[in-house]
Motif scaffolding. Structure first.
Motif, PDB file in Angstrom:
ATOM      1  N   TYR A  14     -22.009 -22.499  19.123  1.00 38.53           N
ATOM      2  CA  TYR A  14     -21.134 -23.079  18.041  1.00 38.53           C
ATOM      3  C   TYR A  14     -19.988 -22.993  18.163  1.00 38.53           C
ATOM      4  CZ  TYR A  14     -25.982 -22.200  15.895  1.00 38.53           C
ATOM      5  OH  TYR A  14     -27.210 -22.105  15.578  1.00 38.53           O
TER       6      TYR A  14
ATOM      7  N   ALA B 230     -25.734 -26.087  18.514  1.00 37.24           N
ATOM      8  CA  ALA B 230     -24.996 -24.770  19.080  1.00 37.24           C
ATOM      9  C   ALA B 230     -24.098 -25.098  20.136  1.00 37.24           C
ATOM     10  CB  ALA B 230     -25.807 -23.935  19.402  1.00 37.24           C
TER      11      ALA B 230
ATOM     12  N   TYR C  29     -30.446 -18.065  14.500  1.00 38.74           N
ATOM     13  CA  TYR C  29     -29.326 -18.828  14.968  1.00 38.74           C
ATOM     14  C   TYR C  29     -29.601 -18.993  16.614  1.00 38.74           C
ATOM     15  CZ  TYR C  29     -27.386 -14.253  16.270  1.00 38.74           C
ATOM     16  OH  TYR C  29     -27.288 -12.928  16.686  1.00 38.74           O
TER      17      TYR C  29
ATOM     18  N   LYS D 204     -22.339 -20.322  12.099  1.00 33.87           N
ATOM     19  CA  LYS D 204     -22.811 -21.652  12.573  1.00 33.87           C
ATOM     20  C   LYS D 204     -21.758 -22.651  12.134  1.00 33.87           C
ATOM     21  CE  LYS D 204     -26.481 -24.955  11.111  1.00 33.87           C
ATOM     22  NZ  LYS D 204     -25.630 -25.867  10.319  1.00 33.87           N
ATOM     23  N   SER D 205     -21.263 -22.403  10.895  1.00 30.69           N
ATOM     24  CA  SER D 205     -20.290 -23.540  10.367  1.00 30.69           C
ATOM     25  C   SER D 205     -18.994 -23.039   9.939  1.00 30.69           C
ATOM     26  CB  SER D 205     -21.060 -24.010   9.000  1.00 30.69           C
ATOM     27  OG  SER D 205     -22.182 -24.400   9.355  1.00 30.69           O
TER      28      SER D 205
END
Length: 437
Positions: free
Chosen positions: A116, A147, A322, A393-394
């Motif tokens: 990421y 990713a 993930y 992730k974000s």
């Protein structure tokens, strides 16, 4: 969801952090070797392919050296003239060592790229060779490739592994005290109470290492905020980290404090594992990537895994998943074409199956079967009740990153320096400095 920084200046601030901070997750070449690969590739690629070359692969996975030697040996059956040296660095030092080497024009030819924002930032800054269109890349789904995919769609890496986080437990201890896999949060607390009353540490946990804070909260938290639907609302900006549902997810972490080991604020990841491996602790919130290590340290240990239970009966249990990094090519390597051959190999089912079998991990390559029963159970859970590791992730951007902010604030929570509300507020304040839905 696309996230756009408010200005180019903000983007450079975020990247500066990536080159100075040591993000934590699970393991770079030595300083002596870090200077390899400093020029552009030679013009005659065909001649290069016939010559013997030596590439270096950097990684944070020091425990995987023997397995990578097998993977490289398999690669060499097709490419005998491309020698690859696996040169890992301690996981907590990897980012700093790698980024320093890249900044000075060095670094390994093949890079284990953090997932990421951390890895993508290196790509957008020009340190990682774009591989969009690489043979075999279309094997992977868009979600998995995300990713290592930049905001403009450029792909920088081949997915390495899928990580799934749930609760491991000692089957012998559970059987001894007539315990079963809990179906609700209340049942899990009752299980912990029973263990504690029998002088067994319920959870192998410590708050010394920051990455353990975000990983554990990423697994436990969805029981409080409800999983993927709420995570999507965070990404869209519809919800904030100060929302009562997210605050509750932090409160759940605080509520587990009575069931942690004595002096847990000084316990790191390795000590956590030791507590579980030696039977001193009955439960261990951890990813499938650690199962093989646990088994290697105590082959006689009987252990299993269960999903994090929901708050109410009939609710949805969850596991958190993930992508654990990608294989990438150093843009400054003088053997980029040879390095790409290994990346192409990493897209094949042959590689994925060998990786999964030798590592006892879940390969991102479709169609690969997981042989190890416990890891297979992790994978089965992920196929049906997976939720994203949302902070990684974000929200692993900012200066400092929002992930690091959460980790530090939670360490303060366990030292009684922060309240649950203060943790949420501090996190949201950081997110507001860079996040634009």
């Amino acid at each position: 969801m696309k996230r756009v920084l408010s200005s180019a200046v903000m983007m450079m601030m975020a990247f500066t952090l990536l080159l100075s901070a040591c993000g934590k997750s699970n393991n770079s070449p030595s300083d002596a070797n870090a200077s390899k690969g400093t020029n552009a590739p030679t013009a005659n690629t065909e001649k290069q392919a016939e010559e013997k070359v030596t590439l270096q692969m950097g990684s944070w996975r020091t425990e995987d050296k023997a397995v990578y030697e097998k993977l490289i040996a398999e690669f060499n059956k097709k490419y005998p003239n491309i020698k690859i040296e696996f040169a890992p660095t301690k996981n907590t030092e990897y980012n700093t060592v790698l980024n320093t080497a890249l900044q000075t024009g060095g670094g390994p030819d093949i890079i284990h790229l953090r997932p990421y924002a951390a890895g993508i930032g290196l790509g957008t800054a020009g340190y990682i060779e774009p591989i969009t269109g690489l043979a075999g890349l279309d094997t992977f789904s868009k979600d998995v490739l995300a990713a290592a995919t930049g905001p403009d769609g450029t792909v920088y890496g081949v997915p390495m592994a899928l990580n799934i986080v749930a609760v491991m437990y000692n089957k012998d201890i559970f059987e001894k005290y007539s315990l079963k896999e809990p179906a609700t949060w209340a049942e899990m607390l009752q299980t912990a109470e029973t263990l504690k009353s029998n002088k067994v540490t319920p959870f192998a946990f410590g708050s010394k290492d920051g990455w353990i804070m975000s990983l554990t909260q990423g697994a436990i938290g969805p029981s409080g905020y409800g999983g993927s639907a709420f995570a999507a609302q965070l990404e869209s900006g519809e919800k904030k980290f100060t929302d009562p549902a997210y605050v509750k997810s932090i409160q759940l972490m605080k509520d587990l404090t009575p069931y942690f080991p004595d002096k847990f604020t000084g316990i790191g990841a390795d000590d956590m594992r030791t507590l579980f491996v030696t039977g001193q602790a009955a439960m261990y919130v951890m990813g499938d990537f650690d199962a093989a290590v646990v088994r290697s340290q105590n082959p006689d240990l009987k252990f299993d895994v269960f999903a994090v239970p929901p708050q109410e009966a009939g609710g949805q249990p969850t596991v958190t998943s993930y992508v654990d990094g990608s294989y990438a090519v150093n843009a400054n390597s003088k053997h980029k074409e040879e390095a790409k051959k290994f990346l192409e190999f990493a897209t094949t089912k042959e590689f994925g199956q060998l990786f999964s079998t030798e590592m006892n991990r879940v390969s991102p390559v479709p169609g690969v079967e997981v042989a190890e029963p416990l890891v297979a159970k992790y994978a089965e859970l992920a196929n049906t009740i997976s939720t994203p590791y949302i902070i990684l992730k974000s929200f692993n951007q900012g200066n400092p990153t929002s992930k690091a902010t959460l980790e530090n604030a939670m360490q303060g929570l366990y030292l009684d320096k922060n309240t649950v509300d203060q943790v949420a507020a501090e996190l949201q304040t950081n997110v507001d400095t860079w996040f634009k839905p």
